[in-house]
Design a protein around this motif. Sequence first.
Motif, PDB file in Angstrom:
ATOM      1  N   GLY A 180       0.788  -1.222   0.000  1.00 35.93           N
ATOM      2  CA  GLY A 180       0.000   0.000   0.000  1.00 35.93           C
ATOM      3  C   GLY A 180       0.821   1.273   0.000  1.00 35.93           C
ATOM      4  N   ASN A 181       0.929   1.922  -1.164  1.00 35.42           N
ATOM      5  CA  ASN A 181       1.611   3.222  -1.272  1.00 35.42           C
ATOM      6  C   ASN A 181       3.016   3.189  -0.669  1.00 35.42           C
ATOM      7  OD1 ASN A 181      -0.777   4.598  -2.370  1.00 35.42           O
ATOM      8  ND2 ASN A 181      -1.623   4.348  -0.318  1.00 35.42           N
ATOM      9  N   VAL A 182       3.804   2.231  -1.116  1.00 39.36           N
ATOM     10  CA  VAL A 182       5.140   2.048  -0.548  1.00 39.36           C
ATOM     11  C   VAL A 182       6.097   3.109  -1.110  1.00 39.36           C
ATOM     12  CG1 VAL A 182       7.064   0.474  -0.240  1.00 39.36           C
ATOM     13  CG2 VAL A 182       4.732  -0.424  -0.354  1.00 39.36           C
ATOM     14  N   ARG A 192       9.374   3.874  -5.346  1.00 37.49           N
ATOM     15  CA  ARG A 192       7.923   3.775  -5.167  1.00 37.49           C
ATOM     16  C   ARG A 192       7.413   2.481  -5.781  1.00 37.49           C
ATOM     17  NH1 ARG A 192       5.052   8.657  -4.020  1.00 37.49           N
ATOM     18  NH2 ARG A 192       6.484  10.419  -3.706  1.00 37.49           N
ATOM     19  N   SER A 193       6.486   1.815  -5.081  1.00 37.03           N
ATOM     20  CA  SER A 193       5.932   0.552  -5.564  1.00 37.03           C
ATOM     21  C   SER A 193       4.622   0.257  -4.838  1.00 37.03           C
ATOM     22  CB  SER A 193       6.931  -0.583  -5.332  1.00 37.03           C
ATOM     23  OG  SER A 193       6.399  -1.832  -5.745  1.00 37.03           O
ATOM     24  N   PRO A 194       3.715  -0.500  -5.469  1.00 35.06           N
ATOM     25  CA  PRO A 194       2.506  -0.920  -4.750  1.00 35.06           C
ATOM     26  C   PRO A 194       2.804  -1.867  -3.602  1.00 35.06           C
ATOM     27  CG  PRO A 194       2.224  -1.161  -7.127  1.00 35.06           C
ATOM     28  CD  PRO A 194       3.675  -0.913  -6.879  1.00 35.06           C
ATOM     29  N   ALA A 195       3.886  -2.658  -3.730  1.00 38.07           N
ATOM     30  CA  ALA A 195       4.212  -3.651  -2.699  1.00 38.07           C
ATOM     31  C   ALA A 195       5.671  -4.058  -2.811  1.00 38.07           C
ATOM     32  CB  ALA A 195       3.316  -4.877  -2.825  1.00 38.07           C
ATOM     33  N   ASP A 209       7.403  -7.790  -7.731  1.00 43.11           N
ATOM     34  CA  ASP A 209       7.010  -8.157  -9.093  1.00 43.11           C
ATOM     35  C   ASP A 209       5.737  -7.402  -9.478  1.00 43.11           C
ATOM     36  OD1 ASP A 209       5.109  -9.394  -7.536  1.00 43.11           O
ATOM     37  OD2 ASP A 209       5.492 -11.422  -8.254  1.00 43.11           O
ATOM     38  N   GLN A 210       5.474  -6.294  -8.775  1.00 43.94           N
ATOM     39  CA  GLN A 210       4.264  -5.518  -9.004  1.00 43.94           C
ATOM     40  C   GLN A 210       4.542  -4.117  -9.531  1.00 43.94           C
ATOM     41  OE1 GLN A 210       1.219  -5.799  -5.948  1.00 43.94           O
ATOM     42  NE2 GLN A 210       2.144  -7.657  -5.122  1.00 43.94           N
ATOM     43  N   GLY A 211       5.739  -3.917 -10.046  1.00 41.82           N
ATOM     44  CA  GLY A 211       6.073  -2.627 -10.633  1.00 41.82           C
ATOM     45  C   GLY A 211       6.819  -1.735  -9.660  1.00 41.82           C
ATOM     46  N   VAL A 212       7.777  -0.968 -10.192  1.00 38.35           N
ATOM     47  CA  VAL A 212       8.591  -0.110  -9.351  1.00 38.35           C
ATOM     48  C   VAL A 212       9.094   1.087 -10.155  1.00 38.35           C
ATOM     49  CG1 VAL A 212      10.766  -1.290  -9.862  1.00 38.35           C
ATOM     50  CG2 VAL A 212      10.497  -0.107  -7.680  1.00 38.35           C
ATOM     51  N   GLU A 213       9.269   2.192  -9.464  1.00 40.20           N
ATOM     52  CA  GLU A 213       9.922   3.373 -10.040  1.00 40.20           C
ATOM     53  C   GLU A 213      11.012   3.815  -9.067  1.00 40.20           C
ATOM     54  OE1 GLU A 213       7.685   6.604 -12.015  1.00 40.20           O
ATOM     55  OE2 GLU A 213       8.639   7.931 -10.540  1.00 40.20           O
ATOM     56  N   ARG A 222      16.033   8.092 -13.752  1.00 38.87           N
ATOM     57  CA  ARG A 222      14.811   7.443 -13.269  1.00 38.87           C
ATOM     58  C   ARG A 222      14.695   6.084 -13.951  1.00 38.87           C
ATOM     59  NH1 ARG A 222      10.386  11.248 -13.841  1.00 38.87           N
ATOM     60  NH2 ARG A 222      10.481  10.831 -16.077  1.00 38.87           N
ATOM     61  N   VAL A 223      14.488   5.028 -13.158  1.00 34.13           N
ATOM     62  CA  VAL A 223      14.365   3.695 -13.728  1.00 34.13           C
ATOM     63  C   VAL A 223      12.993   3.125 -13.385  1.00 34.13           C
ATOM     64  CG1 VAL A 223      16.829   3.228 -13.687  1.00 34.13           C
ATOM     65  CG2 VAL A 223      15.461   2.656 -11.704  1.00 34.13           C
ATOM     66  N   LYS A 224      12.438   2.375 -14.326  1.00 29.36           N
ATOM     67  CA  LYS A 224      11.127   1.757 -14.142  1.00 29.36           C
ATOM     68  C   LYS A 224      11.202   0.306 -14.596  1.00 29.36           C
ATOM     69  CE  LYS A 224       8.762   6.106 -15.316  1.00 29.36           C
ATOM     70  NZ  LYS A 224       7.784   6.735 -16.243  1.00 29.36           N
ATOM     71  N   ALA A 225      10.425  -0.551 -13.957  1.00 31.89           N
ATOM     72  CA  ALA A 225      10.392  -1.964 -14.349  1.00 31.89           C
ATOM     73  C   ALA A 225       9.227  -2.644 -13.666  1.00 31.89           C
ATOM     74  CB  ALA A 225      11.696  -2.668 -13.995  1.00 31.89           C
ATOM     75  N   ARG A 226       8.877  -3.817 -14.179  1.00 32.52           N
ATOM     76  CA  ARG A 226       7.826  -4.617 -13.548  1.00 32.52           C
ATOM     77  C   ARG A 226       8.390  -5.419 -12.372  1.00 32.52           C
ATOM     78  NH1 ARG A 226       6.496  -6.916 -17.727  1.00 32.52           N
ATOM     79  NH2 ARG A 226       7.471  -8.950 -17.508  1.00 32.52           N
ATOM     80  N   GLU A 227       9.665  -5.820 -12.458  1.00 32.47           N
ATOM     81  CA  GLU A 227      10.274  -6.634 -11.415  1.00 32.47           C
ATOM     82  C   GLU A 227      11.590  -6.000 -10.972  1.00 32.47           C
ATOM     83  OE1 GLU A 227      10.725 -10.225 -13.528  1.00 32.47           O
ATOM     84  OE2 GLU A 227       8.596 -10.707 -13.566  1.00 32.47           O
ATOM     85  N   MET A 228      11.870  -6.106  -9.671  1.00 30.24           N
ATOM     86  CA  MET A 228      13.067  -5.480  -9.123  1.00 30.24           C
ATOM     87  C   MET A 228      13.624  -6.296  -7.971  1.00 30.24           C
ATOM     88  SD  MET A 228      13.388  -2.223  -6.617  1.00 30.24           S
ATOM     89  CE  MET A 228      12.934  -3.364  -5.299  1.00 30.24           C
ATOM     90  N   GLU A 229      14.948  -6.263  -7.847  1.00 34.57           N
ATOM     91  CA  GLU A 229      15.631  -6.755  -6.655  1.00 34.57           C
ATOM     92  C   GLU A 229      16.705  -5.731  -6.293  1.00 34.57           C
ATOM     93  OE1 GLU A 229      17.192 -11.015  -5.563  1.00 34.57           O
ATOM     94  OE2 GLU A 229      18.876  -9.880  -6.434  1.00 34.57           O
ATOM     95  N   TYR A 230      16.674  -5.263  -5.044  1.00 35.93           N
ATOM     96  CA  TYR A 230      17.642  -4.271  -4.594  1.00 35.93           C
ATOM     97  C   TYR A 230      18.349  -4.797  -3.354  1.00 35.93           C
ATOM     98  CZ  TYR A 230      19.626   0.104  -2.836  1.00 35.93           C
ATOM     99  OH  TYR A 230      20.485   1.071  -2.370  1.00 35.93           O
ATOM    100  N   LYS A 231      19.659  -5.037  -3.480  1.00 36.67           N
ATOM    101  CA  LYS A 231      20.472  -5.484  -2.355  1.00 36.67           C
ATOM    102  C   LYS A 231      21.006  -4.245  -1.655  1.00 36.67           C
ATOM    103  CE  LYS A 231      21.771  -9.767  -4.712  1.00 36.67           C
ATOM    104  NZ  LYS A 231      22.886 -10.587  -5.264  1.00 36.67           N
ATOM    105  N   ARG A 232      20.471  -3.976  -0.465  1.00 37.02           N
ATOM    106  CA  ARG A 232      20.769  -2.731   0.208  1.00 37.02           C
ATOM    107  C   ARG A 232      22.238  -2.642   0.628  1.00 37.02           C
ATOM    108  NH1 ARG A 232      17.668  -2.286   5.108  1.00 37.02           N
ATOM    109  NH2 ARG A 232      18.319  -0.102   5.123  1.00 37.02           N
ATOM    110  N   GLN A 233      22.796  -3.750   1.110  1.00 42.21           N
ATOM    111  CA  GLN A 233      24.173  -3.706   1.586  1.00 42.21           C
ATOM    112  C   GLN A 233      25.153  -3.518   0.436  1.00 42.21           C
ATOM    113  OE1 GLN A 233      25.169  -7.024   4.117  1.00 42.21           O
ATOM    114  NE2 GLN A 233      26.431  -5.729   5.415  1.00 42.21           N
ATOM    115  N   GLU A 234      24.910  -4.173  -0.687  1.00 41.93           N
ATOM    116  CA  GLU A 234      25.760  -4.011  -1.864  1.00 41.93           C
ATOM    117  C   GLU A 234      25.394  -2.768  -2.672  1.00 41.93           C
ATOM    118  OE1 GLU A 234      24.222  -6.719  -0.980  1.00 41.93           O
ATOM    119  OE2 GLU A 234      25.418  -8.528  -1.262  1.00 41.93           O
ATOM    120  N   GLN A 235      24.225  -2.176  -2.387  1.00 43.65           N
ATOM    121  CA  GLN A 235      23.683  -1.049  -3.153  1.00 43.65           C
ATOM    122  C   GLN A 235      23.634  -1.413  -4.641  1.00 43.65           C
ATOM    123  OE1 GLN A 235      25.360   2.787  -2.330  1.00 43.65           O
ATOM    124  NE2 GLN A 235      25.218   2.563  -0.132  1.00 43.65           N
TER     125      GLN A 235
END
Length: 288
Positions: A180-182, A192-195, A209-213, A222-235
């Motif tokens: 919800g409004n992440v 930003r992402s729905p989830a 897997d619900q879309g991200v900006e 600015r990057v957009k995609a349907r699926e994303m993985e972000y490793k915070r420690q490795e950035q």
Amino acid sequence: LLGWPYMRIKKKGQETTHITCVRMERDLAEKVAYLKEDVRIHHSDYNILADTASYTDAKELIEIPDNPRILGKGEYLTGNRILYYTGEEKAILEGKTLYATYEPEKIATQDLETYARLHGPLREKAMEEARKEAERRGQPLPDQPQKEKKPSGPVLQILSADRIENLFADKKNPVTRITGNVIFTDPTRELRSPALVGTGPSMAVLSTDQGVEFIDKEENIRVKAREMEYKRQEQFLTLTGDPLVEFLDEKTGEVTGTLTGAFIERDFQSEVTLARGNVELNRGEDKA
């Protein structure tokens, strides 16, 4: 009960939950304990502070209304209310939830630029030969400008959403579902992402897997995609599902170019973006 009554909730195979408050009332028929004034709950690495709470035996549920606060190691969470299921080791924050933490300590990894030079068409040996040839012709190649070092220190990151559900029975690999409004921000980036789903301690990996900006304000990307993985420690950001990179004008924010590919990876430590598979670059008159 008055005078800082004390409650312990213990289940086999789990760590004990400790509860204190100023006043405790017990409904013996319904088997519900009402905790009032300066409620303090401690479990594992977390402490919960609240004005009031209740514990229902049958549901193994601590319900905490009215903006409770959760404090962890370098973490702070709050929301309109918390539902803490002690038996399942699950906590749910609902309504205007907020999660604040510091960026994890970075892991030194081979950056994308180095990887591309070693494995792609641009190799260090070939570049050195080209430099020598240019010097022989009297046209030396300019040295690459040195990047300014960013100031070191902890970076505050804040996540807000309508609901955060944390499953922490597996201490080594807890799972957090955020819906919800992440919005996930730090001083230079905004996601930003729905989830989102966070896995690992302190949500080490964020995925969806619900879309991200994702916006990098410092690099005007600015990057957009349907699926994303972000490793915070490795950035390190990986995008799939029709990923798109938009290059933005520093002053106006207008799109000045685009990059697409089957996979797009962004290394925020080295500030390098790598696209693979059906790559198409469009920057004004320059197309590739």
